[in-house]
Design an enzyme around this catalytic site. Structure first.
Site, PDB file in Angstrom:
ATOM      1  CE  LYS A 195      -8.551  -1.634   4.598  1.00 56.23           C
ATOM      2  NZ  LYS A 195      -8.738  -2.892   3.864  1.00 56.23           N
ATOM      3  CG  ASP A 245      -3.229   4.148   3.986  1.00 57.12           C
ATOM      4  OD1 ASP A 245      -4.222   3.975   4.721  1.00 57.12           O
ATOM      5  OD2 ASP A 245      -3.044   3.514   2.913  1.00 57.12           O
ATOM      6  CD1 TRP A 260      -2.293  -2.145   1.748  1.00 58.11           C
ATOM      7  CD2 TRP A 260      -2.985  -1.171  -0.127  1.00 58.11           C
ATOM      8  NE1 TRP A 260      -3.307  -2.903   1.225  1.00 58.11           N
ATOM      9  CE2 TRP A 260      -3.751  -2.332   0.077  1.00 58.11           C
ATOM     10  CE3 TRP A 260      -3.247  -0.397  -1.266  1.00 58.11           C
ATOM     11  CZ2 TRP A 260      -4.757  -2.745  -0.795  1.00 58.11           C
ATOM     12  CZ3 TRP A 260      -4.250  -0.803  -2.143  1.00 58.11           C
ATOM     13  CH2 TRP A 260      -4.989  -1.957  -1.896  1.00 58.11           C
TER      14      TRP A 260
END
Ligand code: PMP
Length: 379
Positions: free
Chosen positions: A215, A191, A103
Site C-alpha cells: 500500500k 497492523d 482486518w
C-alpha cells in the site's frame, strides 16, 4: 509515456511514478552490473548495501529508536496474524485484541488458534461481527476508556488503519499507569499495513508494528516488522524458523532468500519519500487530500460517508451513493474518466478511494470534479 489513469486501488496500490521510472530505466542493468537487481545475489555486497540503506532510511523516516529491529519478511500481514502470537504470546498464553473492522477481526480469529484471545472491545457492538447486518457496523474506534484491558495479556493487538471500512486511529494509544491506559508491561502490536509512513507516529508507544508493503511501501510480497528487541526470543518451539523474529533478526532478514525486488523498490520509495520532505511533509499533503474528498462527500446530496468523523481514514475514503442503483453507472463513468478501482470491498459495498502517499493531489482533484459532475448529471 505518462500515466493515463489515476488508480485508487486499496492494494496492491499506486507506486510513485519516479520510482517506477527509475526501476524501468535500470531494469536490465542495475548500477552498471550488467544484470537486473532481480538477478543478483542477496548476499553480494551491492545488494547488502541496498538492503542496509533501505533499513536505515526507514529508521530515519519513522524515527525508529535504536532498541527496535527492522525485519523484512514474507507472507504479508495475514501471515503475521499467526507469526505474532507464535513469537509474542509466550508463557502468558493470552493476548488482548481490539476489534475495529474486518482486518482486526481476522487477526483475532487467527490468534485464537494459538492461545486465549480477550476481546477488549468490539466496535460492531455487543452482538459482535457475526450478528446479521453487522458487517457494515464497523464505523468507529471504541474510546480507549471502554477497552477491557487485561494485565495478564502478553500484548494488545490493534489494527490502526482498517482498509476495508476506512476507519483509522488518529493518534497513538495512551500508554501509562492510569486505569484506562495501556500498561507499559503490555506491548502494543499494531497492523499498520494501510497507513504506515502516511503520518507521524511515536514508535516507542508500540512493541511491534507490522504490515504488508503493497500500500504505502512497494510491491506485494514484502512484509515489514518493527519489533522492540526485548520482545524477541520468546517464540513458541513450533514457530517456523523462517518466521521466528530471533532467527530473522540474527540473520539480518537473510535467513532465507528475502524478496529482493520488493526490498529494492521499497528502498526507492523511501528515497522518494525523503525527497518529498519525509513523513511530516507527506502527512500535511495527506491531510489536505482527505479533507478535499470528505468535504466533497459531506457537501453533496448523493454521497455519504458512514464513519464517525473522528475516526475517518485519510488513506481509505469509503462512501456510498444514497441511490445504490447508480453504483454501476458511477463506476463505469469513473473508469471512462480514468479513475480506476473505486469499488468498495464486497463486505461493505459502496465505494472506496484509497489515496495513499503516492496518489498525487491532482488525482483527488480529478475524483472530486468527477463526483460533482456525476451528481449533477445523475444525482
Ligand atoms: N491488514 C490490513 C489492514 C490490510 O489492509 C490487509 C490487506 N488489504 C491485510 C491485513 C492482509 O494483508 P496481506 O494480504 O498482505 O496478507
Amino acid at each position: 509515456m505518462t500515466r493515463k489513469v489515476f488508480n485508487f486501488s486499496p492494494g496492491p496500490a499506486l507506486i510513485p511514478e519516479p520510482v517506477l521510472r527509475q526501476a524501468a530505466d535500470e531494469m536490465l542493468d542495475w548500477q552498471g552490473t550488467g544484470m537486473s537487481v532481480m538477478e543478483v545475489s542477496h548476499r553480494g555486497k551491492d545488494f547488502m548495501a541496498l538492503h542496509a540503506r533501505a533499513i536505515a532510511d526507514l529508521r530515519e523516516l519513522l524515527a525508529i529508536p535504536p532498541n527496535y529491529k527492522v525485519l523484512f519478511m514474507q507472507g504479508g500481514a495475514l501471515a503475521e496474524n499467526a507469526i505474532v502470537p507464535l513469537n509474542l504470546m509466550g508463557d502468558a498464553g493470552q493476548a488482548d485484541y481490539l476489534l475495529t473492522g474486518q482486518w482486526s477481526l481476522k487477526s483475532a480469529r487467527e490468534a485464537a488458534r494459538y492461545g486465549q484471545v480477550n476481546i477488549v472491545a468490539d466496535a460492531a457492538g455487543a452482538a459482535g461481527a457475526d450478528a446479521p447486518g453487522a458487517k457494515g457496523a464497523y464505523t468507529h474506534i471504541p474510546e480507549q476508556s471502554v477497552w477491557k484491558l487485561s494485565r495478564e495479556a502478553a500484548y494488545l493487538h490493534l489494527c490502526t488503519s482498517e482498509t476495508i471500512e476506512g476507519v483509522e486511529f488518529q493518534r497513538d494509544p495512551i500508554v501509562g499507569l492510569g486505569e484506562h491506559e495501556v500498561s507499559p508491561d503490555v506491548p502494543i502490536v499494531a497492523d499498520m499495513s494501510s497507513h504506515i509512513l502516511s503520518r507521524v507516529i511515536d514508535v516507542s508507544r508500540y512493541g511491534c508494528l507490522y504490515g504488508g508493503a503493497q500500500k504505502n511501501i512497494g510491491p506485494a510480497g514484502l512484509t515489514f516488522v518493527i519489533v522492540r528487541e526485548d520482545l524477541i526470543g520468546r517464540a513458541h518451539r513450533l514457530c517456523p524458523s523462517a518466521f521466528n523474529y530471533q532467527v530473522v533478526a540474527d540473520n539480518d532478514s537473510m535467513f532465507n532468500t528475502p524478496p529482493t525486488f520488493g526490498i529494492y523498490l521499497a528502498g526507492l520509495v523511501f528515497e522518494w519519500l525523503k525527497a518529498q520532505g519525509g513523513v511530516a511533509a507527506i502527512e500535511a499533503i495527506n491531510i489536505e487530500k482527505a479533507r478535499m474528498l470528505y468535504d466533497a462527500i459531506d457537501g453533496s446530496g448523493l454521497y455519504q460517508n458512514r464513519v464517525s468523523r473522528t475516526d475517518r481514514s485519510r488513506m481509505n475514503v469509503t462512501f456510498f451513493l444514497r441511490d445504490e442503483r447508480l453504483n454501476e453507472a458511477f463506476l463505469a463513468d469513473a473508469r471512462e474518466a480514468g479513475l480506476m478501482n473505486l469499488k468498495g470491498h464486497r463486505v461493505v459495498g459502496g465505494m472506496r478511494a484509497s489515496i495513499y502517499n503516492a496518489m498525487p493531489i491532482e488525482g483527488v482533484r480529478a475524483l472530486v470534479a468527477f463526483m460533482r459532475d456525476f451528481e449533477q448529471r445523475r444525482g
